[in-house]
Structure formats: C-alpha cells, structure tokens
Design a protein around this motif. Structure first.
Motif, PDB file in Angstrom:
ATOM      1  N   ASP A  17     -49.725 -21.361  -3.628  1.00 39.10           N
ATOM      2  CA  ASP A  17     -49.050 -22.130  -2.622  1.00 39.10           C
ATOM      3  C   ASP A  17     -49.891 -22.420  -1.415  1.00 39.10           C
ATOM      4  O   ASP A  17     -50.971 -21.882  -1.322  1.00 39.10           O
ATOM      5  N   THR A  18     -49.381 -23.430  -0.845  1.00 40.41           N
ATOM      6  CA  THR A  18     -50.238 -23.841   0.565  1.00 40.41           C
ATOM      7  C   THR A  18     -49.360 -23.296   1.681  1.00 40.41           C
ATOM      8  O   THR A  18     -48.028 -23.883   1.867  1.00 40.41           O
ATOM      9  N   ASN A  37     -54.676 -22.350   1.137  1.00 39.55           N
ATOM     10  CA  ASN A  37     -54.238 -22.054  -0.276  1.00 39.55           C
ATOM     11  C   ASN A  37     -54.382 -20.873  -0.682  1.00 39.55           C
ATOM     12  O   ASN A  37     -55.319 -20.074  -0.399  1.00 39.55           O
ATOM     13  N   ILE A  93     -44.210 -23.475   4.033  1.00 40.18           N
ATOM     14  CA  ILE A  93     -45.055 -22.900   2.851  1.00 40.18           C
ATOM     15  C   ILE A  93     -44.554 -24.184   1.753  1.00 40.18           C
ATOM     16  O   ILE A  93     -43.514 -24.390   1.679  1.00 40.18           O
ATOM     17  N   ARG A  94     -45.656 -24.527   1.059  1.00 41.14           N
ATOM     18  CA  ARG A  94     -45.164 -25.331   0.045  1.00 41.14           C
ATOM     19  C   ARG A  94     -46.099 -25.452  -1.132  1.00 41.14           C
ATOM     20  O   ARG A  94     -47.220 -24.768  -1.307  1.00 41.14           O
ATOM     21  N   LYS A  95     -45.490 -25.951  -2.525  1.00 41.63           N
ATOM     22  CA  LYS A  95     -46.242 -25.981  -3.512  1.00 41.63           C
ATOM     23  C   LYS A  95     -47.380 -26.890  -3.697  1.00 41.63           C
ATOM     24  O   LYS A  95     -47.319 -27.795  -2.841  1.00 41.63           O
ATOM     25  N   ALA A 115     -47.594 -16.794  -1.537  1.00 40.30           N
ATOM     26  CA  ALA A 115     -47.618 -16.837   0.017  1.00 40.30           C
ATOM     27  C   ALA A 115     -46.485 -16.006   0.702  1.00 40.30           C
ATOM     28  O   ALA A 115     -46.511 -15.601   1.627  1.00 40.30           O
ATOM     29  N   GLU A 116     -45.280 -15.935   0.151  1.00 38.56           N
ATOM     30  CA  GLU A 116     -44.248 -15.031   0.583  1.00 38.56           C
ATOM     31  C   GLU A 116     -44.602 -13.913   0.958  1.00 38.56           C
ATOM     32  O   GLU A 116     -44.368 -13.434   2.262  1.00 38.56           O
ATOM     33  N   SER A 163     -52.308 -16.987  -2.961  1.00 36.00           N
ATOM     34  CA  SER A 163     -51.527 -16.580  -4.119  1.00 36.00           C
ATOM     35  C   SER A 163     -50.653 -16.006  -3.287  1.00 36.00           C
ATOM     36  O   SER A 163     -50.568 -15.081  -2.434  1.00 36.00           O
TER      37      SER A 163
END
Ligand SMILES: Nc1ncnc2c1ncn2[C@@H]1O[C@H](COP(=O)(O)OP(=O)(O)OP(=O)(O)O)[C@@H](O)[C@H]1O
Ligand SMILES: [Mg+2]
Length: 322
Positions: free
Chosen positions: A229-230, A264, A287-289, A268-269, A266
C-alpha cells in the motif's frame, strides 16, 4: 493477424538509441498505451510505425503491411494524431475535413455522412463552419482526432492526444475514444503521460524508458504486481528522518514531493503506527492501493509531476525520486 507486430525495431540518432530492439504485438481492437518519461522514445516508436521515420534496424508490420517495403499501404490503413498540430488555420473545420476526406479517397457519396459523424463524436457540429484559427487549443485537438478518423482507419495513433486540455474535455475525449474502439473495432495506440488516462483507457500498457520496454501488461495486473500500500502523509521531513524510515523493514520505497510523503509499505494498516512514531507534524494521513503512477515510478525511477499543473503542457516536467 496482429494490428502491430515489431521485430527488433530500432532507431538510432548518432550516438542516441531512441528505440532499442523493441518487440511488441498489439491485438486488433486493443487500446494500447505507451507510457514513458520525456525522451523515452515514444514518439520515435510510433513515427516508425506510421512510416514517418525509417528504422535504422529491424522492422514492423502494421495491419499486415511492412513499414519499410509497403509504406503506402500502411499509411492508407492508419489514422494519425500527432503532438504537433497540422490543421489548416485558414479553413473551417468542415473544409479541413472535406480536404482530408478527399486526400484519403473517402467515396464522395459517403463523405458528408462521415464528416457529420466524426464532428458529432467530438462535439464540434455547431462549430463546423468556424475558421480553425478561431478555435481554442482544445477544439483544435478534437478536430484533429475527428480528422484522423475520417477515412475509416483500422488503427488510430494518438501521440499525447489530451495534452493541454482541461480535465473535463479530457474525460469527454476518453469516453469518445472508448466508444470508438468498441463500435468501429479500431485499434488505438496512444502515448500519454497522464497516468489516470492510461488507467481509464488502456487494455494494456507498455512502460518505456531509454528506448526499451520495461514492462507490459494490463493496468490492473501492473498494479497488482506492485503489491503493498501507499501511505500518503501531509508533512515535510529531513534527511535524518528519511533514513530512519528507510530502515523500517516493511518500507519498500519513499518519495517526498509537494509537501507530501509517499511511503510504499506492506500491510499499511498494521505498520502505519510505526511510521507515525518516526514522522512528526503530520497534518493528514491516507492509505491507498498502488496506482499506475506508483508502477511507473517503480519501473523508471521517475515520476511525471502533473497533479499540480493539470493540463498545462508547458509545465510538464519530471522529478526524480528521492
Ligand atoms: N530527429 C532527432 N534527432 C536527434 N535525436 C532525436 C530526434 N528525435 C528524437 N531524438 C532523441 O531520441 C530520444 C527519444 O525521443 P522521443 O521524441 O521519441 O521521446 P518521447 O518519449 O516521445 O518524449 P516526449 O515525452 O518528450 O514526447 C530522445 O533522446 C531525443 O532527444
Ligand atoms: Mg513524444
């Protein structure tokens, strides 16, 4: 038969290899995108496919015709909308289209119907009798697209078709390009630096840099491949903090631009808390894909910074990744 098939297609300019042994196959009816930074070789590649530029090595087939030995057949079977405008400003839109239809041998009894059709597609019907010199940049671009289609080409080449257009017009043209590809079963080969354009339009995208294809796939597969995620943080950090962030195990890459920090990462949450313990003064966080822009940065190490200067071609430039 493929719409386009290239065989080690190469073009050198003195010591610059603008296109280096490219091998691609493009299916009929595909919308195929070429994405690459300035000077990547996009225009050189499609100029060769359109027979406007001779390869220095290799060749290609376009609609089954060889680009070196069957130039005329290639030309008759394609439509071109290039970066540099080439309309006659002293004529009206209608006259420009009539001239082009005549040059390309569109049968007389079909001409007017086709002209009306393409004008309608780009919403210029009510401006058909206005002199092109009084057109805005966007209107000219739409007229060029209409003109490129007039002779029912099997492939339409578009070099940066929406450069300089406002976002609303851009999206209008995307819809039109999509409709066109479906209804006329036409192949569309498009170069663009608008990531969202490539994402919205293209069935497959080739990322090109230094004259070579870095990766080629559907936008979805390209994004999926990147994984992770970013995290986007509104903040500004110093070199020391950047180094600290880089040493975090789950962090894959970091980029800082326009007062924003893109991490970027792995999972992210789970890992966002760790990032927030290192970065201070965060005004906002999201947070976005991964986007196609992230994919582009990943494979070229560069990014087109076009978020802040929507549609202004003069302000188009590259920023290097930190
Ligand atoms: N006529 C030419 N003479 C010499 N070098 C050239 C010529 N045309 C292109 N080049 C060089 O070839 C390389 C590829 O250029 P090209 O125009 O194909 O890139 P591009 O991907 O279309 O870039 P842009 O995004 O700026 O349109 C560049 O290094 C460019 O300087
Ligand atoms: Mg170009």
């Amino acid at each position: 038969m493929y719409s386009v098939e290239t065989f080690d297609l190469t073009r050198k300019f003195k010591d610059v290899t603008a296109v280096n042994k490219i091998n691609i196959k493009i299916e009929q009816g595909e919308i195929f995108g070429l994405l690459g930074p300035n000077g990547a070789g996009k225009t050189t590649l499609i100029s060769m496919l359109c027979t406007l530029l001779q390869p220095t090595d290799g060749t290609a087939k376009v609609n089954g015709f060889d680009i070196i030995t069957e130039k005329d057949k290639v030309r008759k079977s394609i439509g071109i909308v290039f970066q540099d405008p080439s309309l006659d400003n002293r004529l009206t839109a209608m006259e420009n289209l009539q001239l082009h239809a005549g040059l390309y041998g569109v049968p007389k009894n079909e001409r007017q119907k086709r002209i009306n059709e393409v004008l309608e597609l780009v919403s210029l019907t009510d401006k058909a009798n206005v002199l092109v010199k009084n057109y805005s940049g966007g209107m000219k671009r739409r007229l060029e697209i209409a003109r490129g289609l007039i002779h029912f080409p099997k492939i339409l080449f578009l070099d940066e078709p929406t450069l300089g257009l406002d976002p609303q017009t851009r999206e209008h043209i995307w819809d039109y390009i999509k409709t066109l590809a479906q209804h006329e079963n036409i192949t569309i080969i498009i170069t663009t630096h608008y990531m969202e354009e490539a994402d919205a339009l293209c069935d497959r995208v080739a990322i090109i840099d230094n004259g070579e294809i870095k990766i080629l796939d559907s936008p979805k597969k390209l994004k999926d491949k990147l994984k992770g995620d970013t995290i986007v943080l509104e903040t500004k950090v110093d070199q020391k903090t950047l180094s600290k962030l880089k040493s975090v195990k789950s962090v894959k890459s970091i980029k800082q631009t326009d007062g924003k920090l893109y991490v970027n990462i792995s999972n992210a949450e789970k890992n966002a808390v760790k990032i927030l313990s290192i970065v201070k003064n965060v005004k906002s966080l999201s947070i976005r894909k991964p986007t196609l822009g992230d994919v582009f940065i990943h494979y070229t190490g560069k990014e087109f910074r076009d978020e802040t200067n929507n549609g202004n071609p003069n302000k188009r430039f590259l920023v290097n990744r930190i």
